[in-house]
Design a protein around this motif. Structure first.
Motif, PDB file in Angstrom:
ATOM      1  N   ASN A  48      39.819 -81.047  -8.335  1.00 17.50           N
ATOM      2  CA  ASN A  48      41.064 -80.581  -8.959  1.00 17.50           C
ATOM      3  C   ASN A  48      40.767 -79.709 -10.173  1.00 17.50           C
ATOM      4  O   ASN A  48      41.396 -78.662 -10.385  1.00 17.50           O
ATOM      5  N   ALA A  49      39.813 -80.164 -10.997  1.00 18.10           N
ATOM      6  CA  ALA A  49      39.458 -79.417 -12.201  1.00 18.10           C
ATOM      7  C   ALA A  49      38.859 -78.058 -11.853  1.00 18.10           C
ATOM      8  O   ALA A  49      39.153 -77.046 -12.512  1.00 18.10           O
ATOM      9  N   GLN A  50      38.039 -78.016 -10.813  1.00 17.71           N
ATOM     10  CA  GLN A  50      37.431 -76.754 -10.408  1.00 17.71           C
ATOM     11  C   GLN A  50      38.476 -75.782  -9.857  1.00 17.71           C
ATOM     12  O   GLN A  50      38.424 -74.578 -10.124  1.00 17.71           O
ATOM     13  N   LEU A  51      39.425 -76.294  -9.077  1.00 15.83           N
ATOM     14  CA  LEU A  51      40.498 -75.438  -8.567  1.00 15.83           C
ATOM     15  C   LEU A  51      41.331 -74.868  -9.709  1.00 15.83           C
ATOM     16  O   LEU A  51      41.714 -73.692  -9.687  1.00 15.83           O
ATOM     17  N   ASP A  52      41.599 -75.695 -10.714  1.00 11.00           N
ATOM     18  CA  ASP A  52      42.345 -75.229 -11.881  1.00 11.00           C
ATOM     19  C   ASP A  52      41.555 -74.141 -12.609  1.00 11.00           C
ATOM     20  O   ASP A  52      42.121 -73.128 -13.037  1.00 11.00           O
ATOM     21  N   ILE A  54      39.229 -72.104 -11.373  1.00  6.66           N
ATOM     22  CA  ILE A  54      39.231 -70.878 -10.568  1.00  6.66           C
ATOM     23  C   ILE A  54      40.582 -70.179 -10.685  1.00  6.66           C
ATOM     24  O   ILE A  54      40.662 -68.954 -10.851  1.00  6.66           O
ATOM     25  N   GLY A  55      41.655 -70.954 -10.603  1.00  2.46           N
ATOM     26  CA  GLY A  55      42.993 -70.382 -10.735  1.00  2.46           C
ATOM     27  C   GLY A  55      43.204 -69.723 -12.084  1.00  2.46           C
ATOM     28  O   GLY A  55      43.814 -68.651 -12.187  1.00  2.46           O
ATOM     29  N   HIS A  56      42.697 -70.353 -13.143  1.00  2.00           N
ATOM     30  CA  HIS A  56      42.832 -69.787 -14.480  1.00  2.00           C
ATOM     31  C   HIS A  56      42.168 -68.420 -14.547  1.00  2.00           C
ATOM     32  O   HIS A  56      42.731 -67.462 -15.103  1.00  2.00           O
ATOM     33  N   SER A  57      40.983 -68.305 -13.969  1.00  3.34           N
ATOM     34  CA  SER A  57      40.282 -67.030 -13.955  1.00  3.34           C
ATOM     35  C   SER A  57      41.077 -65.969 -13.197  1.00  3.34           C
ATOM     36  O   SER A  57      41.131 -64.806 -13.606  1.00  3.34           O
ATOM     37  N   ILE A  58      41.713 -66.371 -12.105  1.00  6.22           N
ATOM     38  CA  ILE A  58      42.554 -65.445 -11.337  1.00  6.22           C
ATOM     39  C   ILE A  58      43.781 -65.045 -12.154  1.00  6.22           C
ATOM     40  O   ILE A  58      44.163 -63.871 -12.211  1.00  6.22           O
ATOM     41  N   GLY A  59      44.400 -66.027 -12.795  1.00  2.00           N
ATOM     42  CA  GLY A  59      45.627 -65.774 -13.541  1.00  2.00           C
ATOM     43  C   GLY A  59      45.465 -64.761 -14.659  1.00  2.00           C
ATOM     44  O   GLY A  59      46.314 -63.882 -14.836  1.00  2.00           O
ATOM     45  N   VAL A  60      44.352 -64.872 -15.414  1.00  2.00           N
ATOM     46  CA  VAL A  60      44.181 -63.942 -16.532  1.00  2.00           C
ATOM     47  C   VAL A  60      43.956 -62.519 -16.038  1.00  2.00           C
ATOM     48  O   VAL A  60      44.216 -61.551 -16.764  1.00  2.00           O
ATOM     49  N   LYS A 145      43.772 -88.363  -3.868  1.00  2.00           N
ATOM     50  CA  LYS A 145      43.813 -87.912  -5.261  1.00  2.00           C
ATOM     51  C   LYS A 145      43.621 -86.401  -5.377  1.00  2.00           C
ATOM     52  O   LYS A 145      43.763 -85.846  -6.463  1.00  2.00           O
ATOM     53  N   LEU A 146      43.284 -85.780  -4.273  1.00  2.00           N
ATOM     54  CA  LEU A 146      43.083 -84.332  -4.292  1.00  2.00           C
ATOM     55  C   LEU A 146      44.417 -83.609  -4.456  1.00  2.00           C
ATOM     56  O   LEU A 146      45.366 -83.865  -3.722  1.00  2.00           O
ATOM     57  N   LYS A 147      44.485 -82.714  -5.414  1.00  2.00           N
ATOM     58  CA  LYS A 147      45.643 -81.837  -5.579  1.00  2.00           C
ATOM     59  C   LYS A 147      45.270 -80.508  -4.930  1.00  2.00           C
ATOM     60  O   LYS A 147      44.746 -79.603  -5.578  1.00  2.00           O
ATOM     61  N   TYR A 148      45.560 -80.448  -3.643  1.00  2.00           N
ATOM     62  CA  TYR A 148      45.050 -79.360  -2.809  1.00  2.00           C
ATOM     63  C   TYR A 148      45.426 -77.987  -3.355  1.00  2.00           C
ATOM     64  O   TYR A 148      44.630 -77.047  -3.299  1.00  2.00           O
ATOM     65  N   SER A 149      46.615 -77.846  -3.882  1.00  2.00           N
ATOM     66  CA  SER A 149      47.089 -76.540  -4.354  1.00  2.00           C
ATOM     67  C   SER A 149      46.982 -76.400  -5.869  1.00  2.00           C
ATOM     68  O   SER A 149      47.728 -75.634  -6.484  1.00  2.00           O
ATOM     69  N   ASN A 150      46.031 -77.108  -6.466  1.00  2.00           N
ATOM     70  CA  ASN A 150      45.897 -77.076  -7.926  1.00  2.00           C
ATOM     71  C   ASN A 150      45.529 -75.698  -8.453  1.00  2.00           C
ATOM     72  O   ASN A 150      45.629 -75.440  -9.653  1.00  2.00           O
ATOM     73  N   LEU A 151      45.121 -74.808  -7.559  1.00  2.00           N
ATOM     74  CA  LEU A 151      44.865 -73.422  -7.949  1.00  2.00           C
ATOM     75  C   LEU A 151      46.085 -72.825  -8.640  1.00  2.00           C
ATOM     76  O   LEU A 151      45.958 -72.070  -9.602  1.00  2.00           O
ATOM     77  N   TYR A 152      47.284 -73.161  -8.151  1.00  2.00           N
ATOM     78  CA  TYR A 152      48.508 -72.636  -8.757  1.00  2.00           C
ATOM     79  C   TYR A 152      48.586 -72.954 -10.240  1.00  2.00           C
ATOM     80  O   TYR A 152      49.001 -72.119 -11.052  1.00  2.00           O
ATOM     81  N   CYS A 153      48.226 -74.183 -10.593  1.00  2.00           N
ATOM     82  CA  CYS A 153      48.313 -74.601 -11.995  1.00  2.00           C
ATOM     83  C   CYS A 153      47.420 -73.734 -12.877  1.00  2.00           C
ATOM     84  O   CYS A 153      47.816 -73.301 -13.958  1.00  2.00           O
TER      85      CYS A 153
END
Length: 203
Positions: A48-52, A54-60, A145-153
């Motif tokens: 979950n933390a890794q997806l977040d 990766i998503g943060h890097s995409i978001g910026v 416990k996996l938040k599969y779409s945590n990339l969105y966050c």
């Protein structure tokens, strides 16, 4: 015409100008990423933390394209986003539509107007996905416990940080876990004085 309908129309207009990827290929590629992370880290909390992250890097990195295309389209987002409620509408109705082709809804504002929810009926990331049932003998570290779409966050965090809003995001409802829709809770923690700073550097 209401601001909500204006935002929805703007999102549709920007989506029509974006290069399109095959939806099935997109979903399968993301699924491969999640699978690889599960194999590498084994702990779903760390995944979950890794997806977040990766998503943060995409978001910026998405913000510049988002703002430039919105500016060319004459949307005037700087004047539209005068409050967190306005910003939430832009993220849900324009951002999600522009990059993913899906319409998100906004609601659940707190009394102090510092938190809200983004609702997704359709989640392009979770196409073809079914999480395995929980394993009571695993000591709790199962894929439930996996938040599969945590990339969105992470994407939301990174994007809003670029416009000086530090937020925390979490997935609180997930159709993969039996909920009727997907809900992302966003809470404003701080209005930053000087953009994202070091977080924009290569990670």
């Amino acid at each position: 015409m209401s601001s909500k309908s204006q935002a929805a129309q703007a999102g549709q207009a920007l989506w029509s100008k974006m290069p399109k990827a095959n939806a099935e290929l997109f979903a399968l590629t993301y699924g491969s990423l999640v699978t690889e992370l599960v194999r590498d880290y084994e702990d779903p909390i760390e995944v979950n933390a890794q997806l977040d992250r990766i998503g943060h890097s995409i978001g910026v990195r998405c913000v510049d394209e988002f703002l430039s295309k919105a500016d060319v389209a004459g949307l005037g987002l700087a004047t539209q986003c005068q409050s967190l409620r306005d910003t939430a509408e832009v993220v849900a109705k324009i951002g999600f539509k522009m990059f993913l082709g899906v319409q998100a809804e906004v609601g659940g504002f707190s009394q102090d107007q510092r938190s809200f929810s983004i609702y997704l009926q359709d989640n392009p990331l979770s196409t073809f996905v079914e999480l395995p049932p929980g394993d009571e003998q695993s000591g709790g570290d199962d894929l439930r416990k996996l938040k599969y779409s945590n990339l969105y966050c992470g994407v939301i965090r990174g994007a809003l940080e670029q416009v000086n809003l530090k937020v925390e995001c979490s997935i609180v409802r997930d159709t993969l876990k039996g909920d009727e829709l997907n809900e992302i809770r966003v809470e404003l923690k701080e209005v930053l004085a000087d953009g994202a700073g070091d977080d924009y550097k290569e990670e």
